[in-house]
Structures are given as C-alpha cells and as structure tokens.
Design a protein around this motif. Sequence first.
Motif, PDB file in Angstrom:
ATOM      1  N   MET A   1       0.903  -1.050  -0.012  1.00 12.84           N
ATOM      2  CA  MET A   1       0.210  -0.082  -0.027  1.00 12.84           C
ATOM      3  C   MET A   1       0.704   1.299   0.091  1.00 12.84           C
ATOM      4  O   MET A   1       1.401   1.363   0.913  1.00 12.84           O
ATOM      5  N   GLU A   2       0.645   1.943  -1.119  1.00 16.03           N
ATOM      6  CA  GLU A   2       1.708   3.106  -1.228  1.00 16.03           C
ATOM      7  C   GLU A   2       1.061   4.209  -1.900  1.00 16.03           C
ATOM      8  O   GLU A   2       0.306   4.033  -3.028  1.00 16.03           O
ATOM      9  N   THR A 175       2.039  11.042   7.591  1.00  7.97           N
ATOM     10  CA  THR A 175       3.216  10.094   7.973  1.00  7.97           C
ATOM     11  C   THR A 175       2.854   8.752   8.623  1.00  7.97           C
ATOM     12  O   THR A 175       3.506   7.818   8.469  1.00  7.97           O
ATOM     13  N   GLU A 176       1.672   8.912   9.510  1.00  5.46           N
ATOM     14  CA  GLU A 176       1.487   7.189  10.037  1.00  5.46           C
ATOM     15  C   GLU A 176       0.347   6.514   9.468  1.00  5.46           C
ATOM     16  O   GLU A 176       0.387   5.444   9.458  1.00  5.46           O
ATOM     17  N   LEU A 177      -0.675   7.275   8.685  1.00 12.53           N
ATOM     18  CA  LEU A 177      -1.493   6.735   7.967  1.00 12.53           C
ATOM     19  C   LEU A 177      -1.256   6.690   6.614  1.00 12.53           C
ATOM     20  O   LEU A 177      -1.152   5.237   6.121  1.00 12.53           O
ATOM     21  N   LEU A 241      -7.425   0.347  -2.817  1.00 15.92           N
ATOM     22  CA  LEU A 241      -8.316   1.398  -2.238  1.00 15.92           C
ATOM     23  C   LEU A 241      -9.138   0.701  -1.171  1.00 15.92           C
ATOM     24  O   LEU A 241      -9.260   1.228  -0.179  1.00 15.92           O
ATOM     25  N   ILE A 242      -9.583  -0.801  -1.307  1.00 15.56           N
ATOM     26  CA  ILE A 242     -10.358  -1.294  -0.300  1.00 15.56           C
ATOM     27  C   ILE A 242      -9.335  -1.614   0.782  1.00 15.56           C
ATOM     28  O   ILE A 242      -9.878  -1.322   2.036  1.00 15.56           O
ATOM     29  N   LYS A 243      -8.255  -1.903   0.766  1.00 15.53           N
ATOM     30  CA  LYS A 243      -7.366  -1.963   1.714  1.00 15.53           C
ATOM     31  C   LYS A 243      -7.267  -0.654   2.581  1.00 15.53           C
ATOM     32  O   LYS A 243      -7.138  -0.651   3.952  1.00 15.53           O
ATOM     33  N   TRP A 244      -7.157   0.435   1.955  1.00 19.74           N
ATOM     34  CA  TRP A 244      -7.125   1.800   2.605  1.00 19.74           C
ATOM     35  C   TRP A 244      -8.500   1.870   3.391  1.00 19.74           C
ATOM     36  O   TRP A 244      -8.460   2.782   4.344  1.00 19.74           O
ATOM     37  N   LYS A 245      -9.576   1.765   2.764  1.00 18.58           N
ATOM     38  CA  LYS A 245     -10.651   1.739   3.618  1.00 18.58           C
ATOM     39  C   LYS A 245     -10.852   1.253   4.921  1.00 18.58           C
ATOM     40  O   LYS A 245     -11.184   1.579   5.856  1.00 18.58           O
ATOM     41  N   ASN A 246     -10.194  -0.170   4.783  1.00 19.26           N
ATOM     42  CA  ASN A 246     -10.257  -1.092   5.873  1.00 19.26           C
ATOM     43  C   ASN A 246      -9.451  -0.584   6.981  1.00 19.26           C
ATOM     44  O   ASN A 246      -9.680  -0.627   8.040  1.00 19.26           O
ATOM     45  N   ARG A 247      -8.184   0.282   6.150  1.00 24.07           N
ATOM     46  CA  ARG A 247      -7.332   0.769   7.356  1.00 24.07           C
ATOM     47  C   ARG A 247      -7.825   1.965   8.136  1.00 24.07           C
ATOM     48  O   ARG A 247      -7.731   2.196   9.295  1.00 24.07           O
ATOM     49  N   LEU A 248      -8.489   2.683   7.362  1.00 23.58           N
ATOM     50  CA  LEU A 248      -9.271   3.981   8.129  1.00 23.58           C
ATOM     51  C   LEU A 248     -10.073   3.450   9.056  1.00 23.58           C
ATOM     52  O   LEU A 248     -10.426   3.878  10.140  1.00 23.58           O
TER      53      LEU A 248
END
Length: 325
Positions: A1-2, A175-177, A241-248
């Motif tokens: 994820m970048e 920096t952290e998210l 994008l789904i991974k980012w949503k899950n991270r949020l």
Amino acid sequence: MEIKGVHHVSAITANAKKNFHFYTEVLGMRLVKKTVNQDDTSMYHLFYADEVGNPGTDFTFFEIPNAGHTYPGTSSISGTSLRVPDNTALKYWQERLTEFNVDHDGIMRQGERNIINFRDPEGQRLTLVSDETNQGVSGGKVWEHSSVPADKGIIGLGPTKLTVRKPDATIRILTELLTFKQTGSYPNSVSGQADILIFSTGEGGTGAEIHLEVRDDLPQERPGRGSVHHVALRVDNNDELIKWKNRLEEIQLPNSGLVERFYFKSVYFRDANGILFELATDGPGFSVDEDVEHLGEALALPPYLENQRSKIEAKVSPLYTNRSH
C-alpha cells in the motif's frame, strides 16, 4: 500500500464559462470531462488536465454560481501548483501571464525549484513550478490542440499546500496513516512564520508532494469561489483502495466508504484540522465513455445518472466546449 502522488485537486468557481476560458485559453489545459457534481447534479463539475486526463494532471472545478468571496485562513488547502517542463518554460509563462493581465509575482525560488505564484480571476491561489530538476513522478503530455506550445505547457499537478494552525494532527495523517515522509523545508514568505514543511511519497518529485504551512496569525478560512474543496491522492487500483478503506476503519477514522465516481473510485475522509482528503484509483480514466479526440465536448454522465439527463440538462446553463465554437 503506497500513495503514488497527487491524483487531482477540486476547487470552486462561480462562473463555469469564464473558468473554462481561463483554464483552456490562457493556461492551455484541456477540458477532458464536462460532467456534473454527482452529489448535487445541479452544478457542473469540470476537469482540466493534460491530453487525456492522466492521473496527477487533473484540476477540477465545481460551479457554484452563488459562491461568495474566499477569506483565506487555516484549515485549508491553500495552494495548488501546476507543473511546467523547465525554467525556460517559466520565462515564457512570466511573459504570457503579463500579456493576459494575470495577477502574478514573477519568477522566484521555492527551495530548490523556480516558481511563479499567481491568481486566477476569482483569486484561486496558484503556482507554476518548474520540473527542471524533477527526478520523481513523471508529468503528463500537453494536448496537441493546446493554446500553449507543447514544450512550454502545463504537464500536471505539482505540490499541494495545506495551511493549518496546529500541524501535529495533519503530520500524523500524512506520515502514520498515509505513506508520506518529511523530506525538506523552505522559508515562509510571510515574515515571522515557521518554515513550510515538505512531505513526499512514492517516487517523490513535484507530482508527489504535500507542503504544510503553519500559521498562527490567521483565522480559519471561509471558503467560496477561488477556494479548494479537496485534494485527492493516487491509489493504484480498486483492491488497494479497499485496503485503505479497511485501514481507515481499523483506526476508527470516519470516512465515506467506497464511492463510485465512474472515472475512478474513491474514499473520502477529513483530518482533525478539517482538511478533506480523497483517495482515488488511477483508473479506469476519462476515455471510458468518450472518444479521446472528443473528450470534454459534450455533457458526460455516468450510467447511473443517464436516466436523469433531461432533468440535469435543464438545470445547468449551456456551456459550449466543442472546439468548433
């Protein structure tokens, strides 16, 4: 994820016709999509970009005819920069902006780069930035029918500037998210204010930076015409994008969930300073529903709005964007 860099910036105009003239005729960008705000179909959403609207080249506008004056301040996306190929192009632009009576500050240095700060007719805070020393994310390609020569034209979005009163919350998000790292700084042109911090992601360079300004001398911005609504950052594809949503959701940061924009998919969220971020996929792009040769000429609607076309067309003022006009 970048995060790969800046995807697009969306701003507010009170006059689509004058906005179209300035960004296509004066700045030489291509209108690659004339559509409507999917959350309020009574207003235009215009996308200006390189020849095909490559990710990282789109500067978009919502038309809000009754938008008031912007009172600049904190909790804002306070500057949008546009990349040009090199320092020679900047000299061309200095002359062009003067010729068209555009309010600008002339060529100056910003860290290691040459820039020109300028304002559009509604006071939109803009910067032309030279790619002379860029070694990061590559720019796009100027449209062959641009009003500006191909070797001088705008090739994408450069750094986006955020202005906040208390920087810690925004720095944590970057920096952290997200995947930004602080890579430098440069002096603020406002006397007595802290240096502006540079945060970079992905391949780095002009197309992958956020600049963070801390101002303790300003009230919170009151947005209007000439202000920026949100900044979108590049995500490779839908799976990511789904991974980012899950991270949020993992860190319990309120967000929009997955949003279908047809030309890309998105997730929106705000930081504690009120900055609205969007994460947007690189594809499928603007040629998914129009021939590349005729991008931006007709009112384009995603399939899920097509059944409302007659109602939508009745609400928006005619805007002639066909090159024959």
